[in-house]
Design an enzyme around this catalytic site. Structure first.
Site, short mmCIF file in Angstrom:
data_model
loop_
_atom_site.label_atom_id
_atom_site.label_comp_id
_atom_site.label_asym_id
_atom_site.label_seq_id
_atom_site.Cartn_x
_atom_site.Cartn_y
_atom_site.Cartn_z
N ARG A 191 0.83 -1.21 0.00
CA ARG A 191 0.00 0.00 0.00
C ARG A 191 0.87 1.26 0.00
NH1 ARG A 191 -4.20 1.97 4.65
NH2 ARG A 191 -5.32 3.51 3.40
N ASN A 248 -3.37 9.62 4.45
CA ASN A 248 -2.22 8.73 4.58
C ASN A 248 -1.96 8.28 6.02
OD1 ASN A 248 -1.43 8.56 1.84
ND2 ASN A 248 -0.39 10.55 1.97
N HIS A 267 0.57 4.38 -2.70
CA HIS A 267 0.35 5.77 -2.30
C HIS A 267 1.49 6.66 -2.78
CE1 HIS A 267 -3.04 5.78 0.84
NE2 HIS A 267 -3.10 4.62 0.21
N HIS A 291 -6.03 -5.83 -2.67
CA HIS A 291 -6.90 -5.93 -1.49
C HIS A 291 -7.16 -7.39 -1.12
CE1 HIS A 291 -8.69 -1.59 -1.58
NE2 HIS A 291 -7.43 -1.63 -1.21
#
Length: 329
Positions: free
Chosen positions: A63, A95, A67, A197
């Site tokens: 992740r 975040n 980001h 995910h």
């Protein structure tokens, strides 16, 4: 869409394709062959050790890579700390939920690399993050793949770069498609990257609006399987404690596999941004393909990770090689 808007879109896409091809020419799989020939094995060993220490390492590291790349390109700016009057990307509300284990993975791998005298201060944090993301995917049971290297670290990080540059859990396909397209990613890439995910957990507040007072007609989002919605309500009451977490993949949350897509077929996507992939014909075809063919999912996922890893990178004389991933030199 007007002819002027269409022309603008075409020019934007051509610009993305041109910039991506130029970057691709500068990134190389064997970039550190002479300066730090064992860098991949050094990073891999550090990542393996971290992976054994905590179950959230894989999801957190993967992740963090997403980001970082989505906000202003893959330059490790997401790792920089806030300083003085500047609030960095990592401290923006979107975040803050990033697990610290992702940052810790990169910091420890960087220390391991710099502990080798021949490699000290020669490998960027951005490249270490890209390698670490690849390694956690494989450690969790996903595909092996080569990573293009040669990124340099950015010197700027501001929370002002975050808004409008990250997908949200309540996004629908109409919101996701242009965001991914602006980074040169197709609908197949979008669906494949969403498959990350298959790992990790979420706090209740990221999806509570789907299971409580959804709208004037439905108390619960009708795209959620009824039994699954009831289970979520039991585990996430309306006054759920902040520490309560729910697996993104209710069946195999620690394994990188294609169960995520099978869950979407059954109405068991946790976020709106997950389940929306099964509500439209174009993305549903891809979901069905990945649900029935793990090899196809892995192949497109690797292609998507490679393409995302080229977005907005700094190479050559741009950026720097940070001595400390959390601060500029």
């Amino acid at each position: 869409m007007t002819s002027r808007q269409f022309l603008h879109l075409v020019l934007l896409l051509l610009s993305i394709i041109f910039n991506t091809s130029c970057v691709n020419a500068q990134l190389q799989r064997n970039f550190y062959r002479d300066s730090c020939p064992n860098v991949e094995s050094i990073v891999r060993s550090a990542v393996e050790e971290k992976y054994r220490q905590t179950i959230v390492t894989a999801a957190a590291t993967l992740r963090l890579f997403f980001h970082d790349c989505f906000i202003q390109g893959c330059d490790a700016s997401i790792i920089l700390r806030s300083s003085g009057n500047n609030t960095a990307e990592k401290d923006h509300p979107n975040n803050i939920s990033l697990a610290g284990d992702g940052y810790d993975t990169v910091i420890k791998a960087k220390a391991a690399v710099d502990n080798v005298s021949a490699c000290k201060n020669k490998v960027s944090c951005a490249d270490i993050l890209a390698m670490a993301a690849r390694d956690v995917v494989e450690l969790a049971g996903g595909p092996q793949y080569a990573v293009e290297l040669g990124r340099r670290d950015g010197r700027m990080s501001s929370q002002n770069s975050v808004p409008n540059n990250l997908p949200h859990s309540d996004f629908h396909l109409k919101n996701l498609l242009p965001m991914f397209a602006s980074r040169g990613l197709s609908i197949r890439h979008l669906v494949a990257l969403s498959g990350a995910h298959t790992l990790g957990f979420s706090h209740c507040n990221q999806f509570s609006s789907r299971i409580y007072n959804f709208n004037s007609k439905h108390k619960v989002d009708p795209t959620i399987d009824a039994a699954y919605a009831k289970e979520l309500q039991e585990r996430c009451p309306q006054n759920a404690l902040p520490g309560v977490v729910i697996p993104l993949d209710p069946d195999t949350p620690q394994v990188f596999d294609n169960t995520y897509y099978k869950n979407l077929q059954r109405g068991k996507g946790l976020f709106t941004s997950d389940q929306t992939l099964f509500t439209k014909r174009g993305s549903r075809r891809v979901v069905n393909l990945f649900a029935s063919n793990k090899t196809a999912f892995e192949r497109i996922f690797v292609a998507a990770m490679t393409k995302l890893g080229r977005f907005g990178v700094k190479t050559g004389n741009l950026g720097e090689i940070r001595k400390d991933c959390a601060v500029v030199n």
